[in-house]
Design an enzyme around this catalytic site. Sequence first.
Site, PDB file in Angstrom:
ATOM      1  N   SER A   1     -46.606   2.472 -14.200  1.00 29.51           N
ATOM      2  CA  SER A   1     -46.654   1.059 -14.567  1.00 29.51           C
ATOM      3  C   SER A   1     -45.505   0.325 -13.900  1.00 29.51           C
ATOM      4  O   SER A   1     -44.456   0.917 -13.603  1.00 29.51           O
ATOM      5  CB  SER A   1     -46.548   0.902 -16.089  1.00 29.51           C
ATOM      6  OG  SER A   1     -46.341  -0.446 -16.457  1.00 29.51           O
TER       7      SER A   1
ATOM      8  N   TYR B   1     -42.044   2.305 -24.365  1.00 33.96           N
ATOM      9  CA  TYR B   1     -43.039   2.357 -23.290  1.00 33.96           C
ATOM     10  C   TYR B   1     -42.358   2.360 -21.922  1.00 33.96           C
ATOM     11  O   TYR B   1     -42.675   3.192 -21.059  1.00 33.96           O
ATOM     12  CB  TYR B   1     -43.972   1.154 -23.422  1.00 33.96           C
ATOM     13  CG  TYR B   1     -45.029   1.071 -22.338  1.00 33.96           C
ATOM     14  CD1 TYR B   1     -46.108   1.937 -22.321  1.00 33.96           C
ATOM     15  CD2 TYR B   1     -44.950   0.090 -21.349  1.00 33.96           C
ATOM     16  CE1 TYR B   1     -47.082   1.854 -21.328  1.00 33.96           C
ATOM     17  CE2 TYR B   1     -45.913  -0.004 -20.357  1.00 33.96           C
ATOM     18  CZ  TYR B   1     -46.970   0.880 -20.353  1.00 33.96           C
ATOM     19  OH  TYR B   1     -47.922   0.791 -19.375  1.00 33.96           O
TER      20      TYR B   1
END
Length: 702
Positions: free
Chosen positions: A579, A592
Amino acid sequence: MSAMSETKQKEPITSRWDDQVAASLSEPELLLYRSNLLGSDLRITNFGGGNTSAKIMMTDPLSGGQTEVLWVKGSGGDLGSIKLDGFSTLYMDKLQALKNRYRGLEHEDEMVGYLPHCTFNLNPRAASIDTPLHAYINRKHVDHMHPDSVIAIAACKNSKTLTEKIFEGELGWLPWQRPGYDLGLKLEKLSQEQPHLKGIVLEGHGLFTWGDTAKDCYETTLAIIKRAEDWLAANIQQPVFGGQKYQALPAAERSVLAARLMPLLRGKISKDEFKLGHFDDSDAVLQFVCSADLAPLAALGTSCPDHFLRTKIRPLVLDFDPTAPNFDRLVSSLDQALDAYRADYTAYYERCKRATSPKVRDANPIIYLIPGVGMLSFAKDKATARIAGEFYVNAINVMRGANGVDSYVGLPEQEAFDIEYWLLEEAKLQRMPKPKSLAGRIALVTGGAGGIGQAVARQLLQEGACVMLTDIDTEALGQAHQDLVKVAGKDSIATVRGNITSEEDVASVLAATALRFGGVDLLVSNAGIASAAPLDETTLEIWKRNQDILVTGYFLVSRGAFQVMKQQQLGGSMVFVASKNGLVASAGASAYCTAKAAEIHLARCIALEGAEHGIRVNVVNPDAVIRGSRIWDGKWKEERAASNKIGTDDVEEFYRKRSMLKRSVLPEDIAEAVYFLCSDKSAKSTGNVLNVDAGNAAAFTR
């Protein structure tokens, strides 16, 4: 072989002809109907094998008058799935005129070049080499099938005598001859001289049957096959194959051994061309590989040309004793066994080659028989590997029948060579389309039921790879499988449920991949979650869940795939779908972002260790892939909307405008990047990060 197909093998062959359906069909459609019925049962003919024909009066597009046209299965078709456009159409008067061009047996291959000149109505479907075999039989409807029961009789030492005894003069008999123009003339002569015949047995090859109508032909074919089956069942001597020598290992042990062996074996035979594998431990296979006569019967080779064109003339029997199973000993014997097989195959080529023969082909075995375990088959694609195994099951059935009532006879070596290296077969091989960029590769995609996972799978399938999808969501995985089967067919896609945070589940997923396809070459680690919370509200549970799935899960899957790739010694490629947040910190998402950063660093660490083994490891960094994403369907979308003070319906537009290029990022965009890093287009890239985020300056790699 599936349990369903094994059950079908035990059911009697019965007519499935429906007069009500047939009444509405034209003559060409009746040929199609008959062909599909025959091809739907592998006991009648094998995949791609056999052919059907009908001689039909048609309106000549040139003269406007009526002319007789031969409709016959075209080159390369399969009866079970053929459509009307799969049939060649040829003028019968022109086919008859070809007899004036025939110069004798030594020139018969040139007759194939005349067939296009006989084409009716500019039909582009190429005529097969079996066309003369149908054209010259003086009957309206002709079937040429390869039923195991009849080939068993045809492959007996006393084939002619048995044919006369079993069929009581209703079938003629011709000695072995390679299919071609001359055999077509011999079929014509026998059918004319003995007009009472219902068909002809070709020694070591198969069966011709005929009739005045499509239904008569179909039901005659079935009646002859059933007669052969019934006679064999009543007369076959027990025990078959010399009796049982070994007890088969339990099913679970067979699967475990095959899954461990297949990547090792695949690596040894894929140096020049990637191979894909298939495992079969059906009852027929186990009876053969556990028998006393396994070795001598396997050495005789197959008889029917359709069999050995798919399987090579003989298999490799591996040295394994199921009474004292020793996997390490089996593995240690592979190199010597493979070298001996290759040397034997090369010697066969040198003994039999002719001045015009094509160069020697891949000398590796296709069929591998393991006592007490089953059969492995390897070929350039999964469907071919599976079909090769099915053909060898046909060969096993033939040997069971022939040896049970007489003595089984394989095809003479020179005849086998002349079929295998026939220039017409070589021309057919040369016409095959160029392999796709990922042909022969095996991909494992985690998080496979999500939008990105499915898009990646679709891209890899379209480029020729076989794909195993794994996900924790069984229902979504099943739907993904249904959708992707439409892309590449049932052979190339498979699914297995797995929790990547479980070491046992990961091992099971990799074993299932090896058992289904033969190993793993490409790993796309894509399983993911997303969570957002201010640091002081981030619970230990949230933190651990991110670490478990996005770090530990990626570690377990990559470690397992790395071990398989090292065993194969074929290199490999891993792609982590990370990501933008792995490079750019975001407030309110510490768990995250930290986990994604760890993913990227893990990939770099594996790249360092993988390089010496040819294993490349790279990262794709998406950003805001909203459409089709299951992550964005849940709480994460609400959390990001709240964080950015926008409505949930405005999230995609917000991220599009935020990007430098002002474009939305779609799952298909990520799939393109993953494919690039999986393919040889990026063969010199490892340890890299490829951003697919429509432009984010903060994420520029430095």
